[in-house]
Scaffold this motif. Structure first.
Motif, PDB file in Angstrom:
ATOM      1  N   ASP A   1       4.238  -6.320   2.622  1.00 39.47           N
ATOM      2  CA  ASP A   1       5.506  -5.594   2.672  1.00 39.47           C
ATOM      3  C   ASP A   1       5.373  -4.608   3.833  1.00 39.47           C
ATOM      4  O   ASP A   1       4.284  -4.070   4.056  1.00 39.47           O
ATOM      5  N   PRO A   2       6.467  -4.365   4.582  1.00 43.68           N
ATOM      6  CA  PRO A   2       6.339  -3.414   5.701  1.00 43.68           C
ATOM      7  C   PRO A   2       6.349  -1.952   5.255  1.00 43.68           C
ATOM      8  O   PRO A   2       6.047  -1.065   6.055  1.00 43.68           O
ATOM      9  N   SER A   3       6.690  -1.695   3.986  1.00 43.22           N
ATOM     10  CA  SER A   3       6.848  -0.306   3.536  1.00 43.22           C
ATOM     11  C   SER A   3       5.572   0.221   2.896  1.00 43.22           C
ATOM     12  O   SER A   3       5.167  -0.240   1.825  1.00 43.22           O
ATOM     13  N   PRO A   4       4.937   1.241   3.508  1.00 44.76           N
ATOM     14  CA  PRO A   4       3.713   1.790   2.909  1.00 44.76           C
ATOM     15  C   PRO A   4       3.981   2.432   1.557  1.00 44.76           C
ATOM     16  O   PRO A   4       3.105   2.463   0.695  1.00 44.76           O
ATOM     17  N   ASP A   5       5.197   2.931   1.364  1.00 44.32           N
ATOM     18  CA  ASP A   5       5.508   3.609   0.097  1.00 44.32           C
ATOM     19  C   ASP A   5       5.551   2.600  -1.057  1.00 44.32           C
ATOM     20  O   ASP A   5       5.078   2.878  -2.163  1.00 44.32           O
ATOM     21  N   MET A   6       6.121   1.419  -0.789  1.00 42.03           N
ATOM     22  CA  MET A   6       6.154   0.378  -1.820  1.00 42.03           C
ATOM     23  C   MET A   6       4.718  -0.123  -2.075  1.00 42.03           C
ATOM     24  O   MET A   6       4.323  -0.338  -3.224  1.00 42.03           O
ATOM     25  N   LEU A   7       3.961  -0.302  -1.003  1.00 41.55           N
ATOM     26  CA  LEU A   7       2.592  -0.814  -1.148  1.00 41.55           C
ATOM     27  C   LEU A   7       1.713   0.160  -1.940  1.00 41.55           C
ATOM     28  O   LEU A   7       0.856  -0.267  -2.721  1.00 41.55           O
ATOM     29  N   GLU A   8       1.951   1.449  -1.752  1.00 40.99           N
ATOM     30  CA  GLU A   8       1.151   2.443  -2.482  1.00 40.99           C
ATOM     31  C   GLU A   8       1.338   2.244  -3.992  1.00 40.99           C
ATOM     32  O   GLU A   8       0.376   2.230  -4.764  1.00 40.99           O
ATOM     33  N   ARG A   9       2.586   2.063  -4.405  1.00 39.97           N
ATOM     34  CA  ARG A   9       2.876   1.843  -5.837  1.00 39.97           C
ATOM     35  C   ARG A   9       2.233   0.522  -6.300  1.00 39.97           C
ATOM     36  O   ARG A   9       1.695   0.442  -7.394  1.00 39.97           O
ATOM     37  N   ALA A  10       2.338  -0.502  -5.458  1.00 40.99           N
ATOM     38  CA  ALA A  10       1.772  -1.808  -5.826  1.00 40.99           C
ATOM     39  C   ALA A  10       0.259  -1.693  -6.035  1.00 40.99           C
ATOM     40  O   ALA A  10      -0.287  -2.223  -7.016  1.00 40.99           O
ATOM     41  N   ARG A  11      -0.411  -0.970  -5.143  1.00 42.21           N
ATOM     42  CA  ARG A  11      -1.874  -0.819  -5.255  1.00 42.21           C
ATOM     43  C   ARG A  11      -2.246  -0.068  -6.535  1.00 42.21           C
ATOM     44  O   ARG A  11      -3.199  -0.409  -7.212  1.00 42.21           O
ATOM     45  N   GLN A  12      -1.437   0.953  -6.859  1.00 39.94           N
ATOM     46  CA  GLN A  12      -1.718   1.723  -8.082  1.00 39.94           C
ATOM     47  C   GLN A  12      -1.602   0.818  -9.311  1.00 39.94           C
ATOM     48  O   GLN A  12      -2.426   0.850 -10.219  1.00 39.94           O
ATOM     49  N   LYS A  13      -0.557  -0.040  -9.320  1.00 40.16           N
ATOM     50  CA  LYS A  13      -0.337  -0.896 -10.484  1.00 40.16           C
ATOM     51  C   LYS A  13      -1.466  -1.926 -10.628  1.00 40.16           C
ATOM     52  O   LYS A  13      -1.922  -2.216 -11.731  1.00 40.16           O
ATOM     53  N   ALA A  14      -1.917  -2.477  -9.492  1.00 41.17           N
ATOM     54  CA  ALA A  14      -3.007  -3.460  -9.535  1.00 41.17           C
ATOM     55  C   ALA A  14      -4.300  -2.791 -10.009  1.00 41.17           C
ATOM     56  O   ALA A  14      -5.030  -3.352 -10.846  1.00 41.17           O
ATOM     57  N   ALA A  15      -4.566  -1.562  -9.489  1.00 39.28           N
ATOM     58  CA  ALA A  15      -5.799  -0.856  -9.864  1.00 39.28           C
ATOM     59  C   ALA A  15      -5.807  -0.562 -11.364  1.00 39.28           C
ATOM     60  O   ALA A  15      -6.839  -0.709 -12.035  1.00 39.28           O
ATOM     61  N   LYS A  16      -4.659  -0.184 -11.880  1.00 39.24           N
ATOM     62  CA  LYS A  16      -4.550   0.123 -13.312  1.00 39.24           C
ATOM     63  C   LYS A  16      -4.942  -1.083 -14.169  1.00 39.24           C
ATOM     64  O   LYS A  16      -5.499  -0.940 -15.244  1.00 39.24           O
ATOM     65  N   LYS A  17      -4.655  -2.274 -13.664  1.00 35.80           N
ATOM     66  CA  LYS A  17      -4.977  -3.488 -14.424  1.00 35.80           C
ATOM     67  C   LYS A  17      -6.331  -4.072 -14.008  1.00 35.80           C
ATOM     68  O   LYS A  17      -6.707  -5.152 -14.455  1.00 35.80           O
ATOM     69  N   GLY A  18      -7.017  -3.391 -13.092  1.00 33.06           N
ATOM     70  CA  GLY A  18      -8.328  -3.868 -12.648  1.00 33.06           C
ATOM     71  C   GLY A  18      -8.251  -5.152 -11.834  1.00 33.06           C
ATOM     72  O   GLY A  18      -9.186  -5.955 -11.849  1.00 33.06           O
ATOM     73  N   LEU A  19      -7.138  -5.358 -11.129  1.00 31.81           N
ATOM     74  CA  LEU A  19      -6.954  -6.594 -10.355  1.00 31.81           C
ATOM     75  C   LEU A  19      -7.203  -6.340  -8.874  1.00 31.81           C
ATOM     76  O   LEU A  19      -6.684  -5.364  -8.312  1.00 31.81           O
ATOM     77  N   ASP A  20      -7.974  -7.244  -8.260  1.00 34.98           N
ATOM     78  CA  ASP A  20      -8.231  -7.152  -6.825  1.00 34.98           C
ATOM     79  C   ASP A  20      -7.145  -7.969  -6.104  1.00 34.98           C
ATOM     80  O   ASP A  20      -7.177  -9.199  -6.139  1.00 34.98           O
ATOM     81  N   ILE A  21      -6.182  -7.282  -5.499  1.00 40.45           N
ATOM     82  CA  ILE A  21      -5.090  -7.960  -4.769  1.00 40.45           C
ATOM     83  C   ILE A  21      -5.118  -7.443  -3.331  1.00 40.45           C
ATOM     84  O   ILE A  21      -5.244  -6.242  -3.095  1.00 40.45           O
ATOM     85  N   ASP A  22      -4.998  -8.376  -2.389  1.00 36.99           N
ATOM     86  CA  ASP A  22      -5.069  -8.036  -0.961  1.00 36.99           C
ATOM     87  C   ASP A  22      -3.670  -7.617  -0.475  1.00 36.99           C
ATOM     88  O   ASP A  22      -2.924  -8.433   0.042  1.00 36.99           O
ATOM     89  N   PHE A  23      -3.327  -6.345  -0.675  1.00 35.62           N
ATOM     90  CA  PHE A  23      -2.022  -5.855  -0.218  1.00 35.62           C
ATOM     91  C   PHE A  23      -2.128  -5.435   1.246  1.00 35.62           C
ATOM     92  O   PHE A  23      -3.032  -4.688   1.610  1.00 35.62           O
ATOM     93  N   ARG A  24      -1.193  -5.912   2.065  1.00 37.56           N
ATOM     94  CA  ARG A  24      -1.218  -5.560   3.499  1.00 37.56           C
ATOM     95  C   ARG A  24       0.163  -5.143   3.960  1.00 37.56           C
ATOM     96  O   ARG A  24       1.171  -5.716   3.535  1.00 37.56           O
ATOM     97  N   SER A  25       0.173  -4.184   4.895  1.00 36.06           N
ATOM     98  CA  SER A  25       1.428  -3.773   5.508  1.00 36.06           C
ATOM     99  C   SER A  25       1.788  -4.789   6.587  1.00 36.06           C
ATOM    100  O   SER A  25       1.105  -4.878   7.617  1.00 36.06           O
ATOM    101  N   ALA A  26       2.814  -5.587   6.335  1.00 35.58           N
ATOM    102  CA  ALA A  26       3.201  -6.634   7.291  1.00 35.58           C
ATOM    103  C   ALA A  26       4.596  -7.131   6.931  1.00 35.58           C
ATOM    104  O   ALA A  26       5.095  -6.881   5.826  1.00 35.58           O
ATOM    105  N   ALA A  27       5.193  -7.850   7.871  1.00 36.08           N
ATOM    106  CA  ALA A  27       6.563  -8.342   7.677  1.00 36.08           C
ATOM    107  C   ALA A  27       6.578  -9.864   7.681  1.00 36.08           C
ATOM    108  O   ALA A  27       5.693 -10.512   8.254  1.00 36.08           O
ATOM    109  N   ILE A  28       7.616 -10.411   7.072  1.00 31.21           N
ATOM    110  CA  ILE A  28       7.749 -11.866   6.920  1.00 31.21           C
ATOM    111  C   ILE A  28       7.719 -12.572   8.283  1.00 31.21           C
ATOM    112  O   ILE A  28       7.251 -13.706   8.386  1.00 31.21           O
ATOM    113  N   GLU A  29       8.228 -11.894   9.325  1.00 32.46           N
ATOM    114  CA  GLU A  29       8.319 -12.554  10.627  1.00 32.46           C
ATOM    115  C   GLU A  29       6.979 -12.617  11.355  1.00 32.46           C
ATOM    116  O   GLU A  29       6.867 -13.265  12.386  1.00 32.46           O
TER     117      GLU A  29
END
Ligand SMILES: C[S@@+](CC[C@H](N)C(=O)[O-])C[C@H]1O[C@@H](n2cnc3c(N)ncnc32)[C@H](O)[C@@H]1O
Length: 214
Positions: free
Chosen positions: A81-109
């Motif tokens: 996702d290009p938005s760091p603010d959205m990614l911050e929330r996503a990382r918090q949610k993954a950490a809470k569940k103990g999931l390793d997810i590779d979140f990156r700041s990037a766009a579909i294009e």
């Protein structure tokens, strides 16, 4: 400013600041509490299996990325996702569940992965954030990073089939029916061999499944 707080350049409409902070609460209210059910349906319809590599494009706060990782397995899922603010929330949610997810700041294009890395790409409720040329470039990128035999599930709002859809269209959040047809054509132009609209119980939501020939 660090990399993590910098937004990725895009002509897509990204969600930032207070909108990102309240995004999950707004989704819950707008879906009348039904967003968890819709997210489960997205994972089921994508047919994600344990061990598959999954990319969520326009992952926002991880509404579909986190449940995808619960099925595919920790370490098998990425989200951009290009938005760091959205990614911050996503990382918090993954950490809470103990999931390793590779979140990156990037766009579909400009998807930051090598060719043919993923079995499944999810793309939910974000195409209406994009101008047509960015969408076209994005579909080519999704096709590039999918393995042969891989699939895309694209989900978004349409205004043409229900009252809720018409309201969403009025607010600029839904595709008209000719816009939906144009998305199907763009997917075919990007190289997807089958582009199929799946039946939907909600008139304002469409599900498109596109396959890259094996
Ligand atoms: C309505 S949200 C959907 C997020 C998530 N998929 C969900 O269903 O909750 C749309 C997301 O698309 C993102 N976005 C906007 N332009 C984008 C682009 N060019 N590439 C990828 N994501 C983009 C926004 O920042 C936002 O997080």
């Amino acid at each position: 400013m660090t990399e993590e707080t910098q937004a990725t350049q895009t002509r897509g409409r990204m969600i930032r600041g207070w909108m990102a902070r309240f995004y999950d609460a707004m989704s819950w209210v707008c879906s009348l509490g039904g967003e968890a059910k819709t997210n489960r349906e997205i994972i089921e319809r994508a047919g994600i299996k344990s061990g598959e590599r999954v990319l969520d494009v326009g992952c926002g706060t991880g509404a579909q990325t986190v449940p995808a990782a619960e099925v595919a397995g920790s370490g098998n899922v990425a989200g951009i996702d290009p938005s760091p603010d959205m990614l911050e929330r996503a990382r918090q949610k993954a950490a809470k569940k103990g999931l390793d997810i590779d979140f990156r700041s990037a766009a579909i294009e400009k998807v930051p992965f090598d060719d043919q890395q993923f079995n499944v790409v999810l793309n939910s409720f974000m195409l209406h954030h994009l101008p047509d040329d960015v969408m076209r470039a994005g579909f080519a990128e999704i096709h590039r990073v999918l393995q042969h035999g891989g699939r895309l599930l694209a989900v978004d709002f349409t205004s043409g089939r229900s009252l809720i859809g018409r309201v969403m269209g009025f607010l600029g959040h839904a595709h008209k029916l000719d816009g939906l047809n144009s998305i199907k054509s763009m997917l075919a132009e990007a190289g997807f061999s089958t582009v199929e609209e799946l039946p939907s119980k909600q008139g304002h939501v469409f599900f498109l499944r596109a396959e890259k020939r094996g």
